[in-house]
Design an enzyme around this catalytic site. Sequence first.
Site: not given
Length: 345
Positions: A85, A87, A89, A104, A196
Amino acid sequence: MTDEEHDSGVAYLNPEEGAVVPPPVAAPPPSRESRGSGPARTLLLGSSEHPVGEQPQGQPVVRGLIPGQVVAGRYQVERWLGAGGSAMVHEVIDLTCGAHLALKVLAVPGADASQIARFRQEVEHARGLAHPNIVRVYDVGVDGDRHFLTTELLVGMDLKRRLMGARPTLAESLRWLTHAAAALEHAHGRGVLHRDVKPGNLFLTKPGILKLMDFGLAKSSHVAGVTAQGAVLGTPEYMAPEQISGAHPVTPATDLYSLGVVAYELLTGQLPFRHPQPVPLMFLHVQQLPVPPRTLTPSLPEPFEHVVLKLMQKHPEQRYPSAAALRSDLARLWPLALPPKATSR
């Protein structure tokens, strides 16, 4: 939008399988200035599946960190874990206490205000949630042009990846659903709606504990939202009818519907509704009844089917009144999920 079309990029540590990932792009040393808020201890990347209303415009510009680099004067990078997406990490060490964390980082320099606000909002939604079945989110800060947050670092895999393997047993499915219901009970009791719930946001730790994660689309009674008026946010395969049509407000029953879709998938091996396009798929949730789970899995005990179909009722008031009520019903299913004890001879 199918499962295959928005493949998960969730970052995790899986000592048994070890994901192969490309090397990160080196970046210049970060600024020492930081505006973190409070003690940071651990962090985890949420689902990288792109919910409706959050489709990225082109590929994000990933600015990777390199081992040994220090972020915000505090977090020393150990290794890159993954990206998805908008982001990425990394595993890091908190130099103030020696704890291993996940860091993140919003991977799009110059991201618009709403994207940054939602990223920061994830911390505000989850900050007050302390529960064994919810991933801890601790801190949010800025280091130069990098927006970062910190959450619990976990060892295991998300449920989406687990479902790509062998079918779970009834006992496994019941345990995971019970853990998810407990997580929602805790969140709802503190005014937080997740909005979600899906396998990509349910993490299975190596000891077998399920944890709800990624509150980026959450809505809290104590946090101002950043959703644009008329926006539809969620993941089409798991969205409740009221999220799509707006005919009813989003309530705890909305999360329970999504958990019902997860339960359907766990117990039958497939989603209740599928379509290659997201809009027709969403309207299947509004207009069409799911095929009863026992039609697909005849060996499934009838009480399991009853729970799933109750969770997936089109009208919110016809579902369980609360996650606590769901958890109570799930507890009564254990005699059907455990193998019978061998009789002594």
